[in-house]
Design an enzyme around this catalytic site. Structure first.
Site, PDB file in Angstrom:
ATOM      1  N   SER A  24      24.185  54.082  46.668  1.00  0.00           N
ATOM      2  CA  SER A  24      23.648  54.709  47.885  1.00  0.00           C
ATOM      3  C   SER A  24      24.751  55.516  48.568  1.00  0.00           C
ATOM      4  CB  SER A  24      23.164  53.643  48.872  1.00  0.00           C
ATOM      5  OG  SER A  24      22.334  52.723  48.230  1.00  0.00           O
ATOM      6  N   HIS A  55      17.735  55.263  45.069  1.00  0.00           N
ATOM      7  CA  HIS A  55      18.386  55.329  43.754  1.00  0.00           C
ATOM      8  C   HIS A  55      17.434  56.098  42.835  1.00  0.00           C
ATOM      9  CE1 HIS A  55      21.513  52.227  44.567  1.00  0.00           C
ATOM     10  NE2 HIS A  55      20.626  51.818  45.430  1.00  0.00           N
ATOM     11  N   HIS A  77      20.383  46.237  39.744  1.00  0.00           N
ATOM     12  CA  HIS A  77      21.065  45.231  40.560  1.00  0.00           C
ATOM     13  C   HIS A  77      20.632  43.828  40.132  1.00  0.00           C
ATOM     14  CE1 HIS A  77      21.047  48.864  43.098  1.00  0.00           C
ATOM     15  NE2 HIS A  77      22.177  48.400  43.612  1.00  0.00           N
ATOM     16  N   TYR A  79      19.898  41.461  41.985  1.00  0.00           N
ATOM     17  CA  TYR A  79      18.826  40.920  42.842  1.00  0.00           C
ATOM     18  C   TYR A  79      17.433  41.389  42.442  1.00  0.00           C
ATOM     19  CZ  TYR A  79      19.340  45.432  45.294  1.00  0.00           C
ATOM     20  OH  TYR A  79      19.426  46.758  45.584  1.00  0.00           O
ATOM     21  N   GLU A  80      17.361  42.340  41.490  1.00  0.00           N
ATOM     22  CA  GLU A  80      16.029  42.827  41.115  1.00  0.00           C
ATOM     23  C   GLU A  80      15.285  41.821  40.241  1.00  0.00           C
ATOM     24  OE1 GLU A  80      15.871  47.152  40.111  1.00  0.00           O
ATOM     25  OE2 GLU A  80      17.995  47.101  40.619  1.00  0.00           O
ATOM     26  N   ALA A 107      27.507  51.446  48.328  1.00  0.00           N
ATOM     27  CA  ALA A 107      27.502  51.321  49.790  1.00  0.00           C
ATOM     28  C   ALA A 107      27.862  49.872  50.079  1.00  0.00           C
ATOM     29  CB  ALA A 107      26.126  51.653  50.339  1.00  0.00           C
ATOM     30  N   MET A 202      26.301  44.297  47.120  1.00  0.00           N
ATOM     31  CA  MET A 202      25.395  43.635  46.173  1.00  0.00           C
ATOM     32  C   MET A 202      25.435  44.252  44.777  1.00  0.00           C
ATOM     33  SD  MET A 202      22.085  43.347  48.682  1.00  0.00           S
ATOM     34  CE  MET A 202      22.280  43.010  50.447  1.00  0.00           C
ATOM     35  N   SER A 203      26.536  44.906  44.415  1.00  0.00           N
ATOM     36  CA  SER A 203      26.562  45.571  43.106  1.00  0.00           C
ATOM     37  C   SER A 203      27.980  45.586  42.536  1.00  0.00           C
ATOM     38  CB  SER A 203      26.050  47.006  43.254  1.00  0.00           C
ATOM     39  OG  SER A 203      26.963  47.787  44.004  1.00  0.00           O
ATOM     40  N   ASN A 226      28.130  49.925  57.383  1.00  0.00           N
ATOM     41  CA  ASN A 226      27.912  49.022  58.536  1.00  0.00           C
ATOM     42  C   ASN A 226      29.015  47.980  58.594  1.00  0.00           C
ATOM     43  OD1 ASN A 226      26.171  48.138  56.016  1.00  0.00           O
ATOM     44  ND2 ASN A 226      26.730  46.259  57.110  1.00  0.00           N
ATOM     45  N   HIS A 238      17.943  47.996  55.041  1.00  0.00           N
ATOM     46  CA  HIS A 238      18.175  48.955  53.963  1.00  0.00           C
ATOM     47  C   HIS A 238      18.031  50.380  54.494  1.00  0.00           C
ATOM     48  CE1 HIS A 238      18.698  50.331  49.916  1.00  0.00           C
ATOM     49  NE2 HIS A 238      17.504  50.890  49.867  1.00  0.00           N
TER      50      HIS A 238
HETATM   51  N1  HPA Z   1      26.008  43.539  52.883  1.00  0.00           N
HETATM   52  C1  HPA Z   1      25.701  43.643  51.570  1.00  0.00           C
HETATM   53  N2  HPA Z   1      25.490  44.805  50.973  1.00  0.00           N
HETATM   54  C2  HPA Z   1      25.578  45.919  51.723  1.00  0.00           C
HETATM   55  C3  HPA Z   1      25.888  45.877  53.075  1.00  0.00           C
HETATM   56  C4  HPA Z   1      26.121  44.614  53.690  1.00  0.00           C
HETATM   57  O1  HPA Z   1      26.404  44.494  54.894  1.00  0.00           O
HETATM   58  N3  HPA Z   1      25.899  47.161  53.520  1.00  0.00           N
HETATM   59  C5  HPA Z   1      25.605  47.946  52.444  1.00  0.00           C
HETATM   60  N4  HPA Z   1      25.404  47.200  51.355  1.00  0.00           N
END
Ligand code: HPA
Length: 264
Positions: A24, A55, A77, A79-80, A107, A202-203, A226, A238
């Site tokens: 992202s 994506h 990912h 988590y999918e 990201a 998460m990747s 963030n 998201h």
């Molecule tokens: N946590 C996990 N994955 C992320 C975050 C987060 O704060 N921001 C962007 N991807």
């Protein structure tokens, strides 16, 4: 037809040396690839069909400057589906095409008060917090991968020098992998801080392990969207990640394009 043959048929005169995975906020990299051949993953046997908004699931084959590259816009990912080896086949195909280096982008959330949203961070090392491996089940002796310097020291210093030359601020730090898809709790963010993390996401970690198993050199960059949960009043979502990523997209991609043109 297998994915390797499809790619070689569609881009017969290209031998990419650098494979790139776009997360992202990094989609702007393909703006630096005029006349690229685009192949949707739906036409590539065994490539993942990502389910995540933002994506795009397309392989771009072409050049960034004079550098021949294969850019995977979209990744699988953990988590999918719960499986963490979703990028095993695409990365193997990249190696078979001639790639010796994998550049990863993502990201991420910052857990450092001095690294605000819109920052860029060079990944120096990672924490595999779920303790999941895409190599589980393999039987070759290469599966016992050495993870010291998994993020290539020479490529890291090249990236840092390129940022300096552009007067771009590039943080450097440890990326802690959480499986997701839920965001972390504030207690988990405090845990990550105490464990030495600078960013959470998460990747990326499964692909780094896969790439090292294949003998590819790895360079990885995070775009900070963030602060970690509980560190600011911002509400995590998201949509917020994508919006932040959109804002920094062009600048991050310009730096990345510059780095890629200089890779050995
Ligand atoms: N946590 C996990 N994955 C992320 C975050 C987060 O704060 N921001 C962007 N991807």
């Amino acid at each position: 037809m297998n994915a390797l043959s499809t790619i070689q048929q569609r881009a017969p005169h290209l031998t990419p040396r650098i494979a790139v995975v776009l997360g992202s906020g990094w989609g702007g990299l393909t703006d630096h690839m005029p006349a690229a051949v685009q192949i949707p993953y739906t036409e590539l046997d065994g490539f993942p069909q990502p389910t995540v908004a933002g994506h795009s699931a397309t392989l771009w084959l072409g050049h960034i400057g004079a550098q021949p590259v294969a850019v995977m816009s979209g990744r699988k990912h953990g988590y999918e589906t719960g499986a963490v080896d979703g990028m095993a086949l695409p990365l193997k195909v990249m190696q078979q095409l001639g790639c010796h280096t994998l550049v990863q982008t993502n990201a991420a959330g910052s857990v450092r008060p001095d690294m605000p949203p819109q920052s860029l961070m060079l990944i120096s090392d990672h924490l595999n917090l779920p303790q999941r491996s895409p190599l589980v089940g393999l039987t070759d002796s290469e599966r016992f991968v050495n993870m010291v310097d998994a993020y290539d020291p020479a490529l890291k210093s090249l990236a840092a020098q390129t940022a300096l030359a552009q007067s771009a601020i590039l943080f450097e730090g440890v990326y802690a992998w959480f499986l997701g898809p839920q965001f972390e709790t504030p207690a988990e963010i405090r845990m990550a801080q105490r464990l030495g993390a600078d960013a959470v996401g998460m990747s990326t970690v499964p692909e780094t392990i896969l790439a090292r198993h294949l003998g590819l050199r790895v360079l990885a960059l995070s775009f900070i969207t963030n602060f970690g949960a509980g560190m600011s009043a911002e509400n995590l979502s998201h949509a917020h990640t994508l919006q932040q990523a959109q804002e920094g997209n062009a600048k991050a991609s310009a730096l990345l394009a510059d780095i890629i043109t200089q890779l050995p």
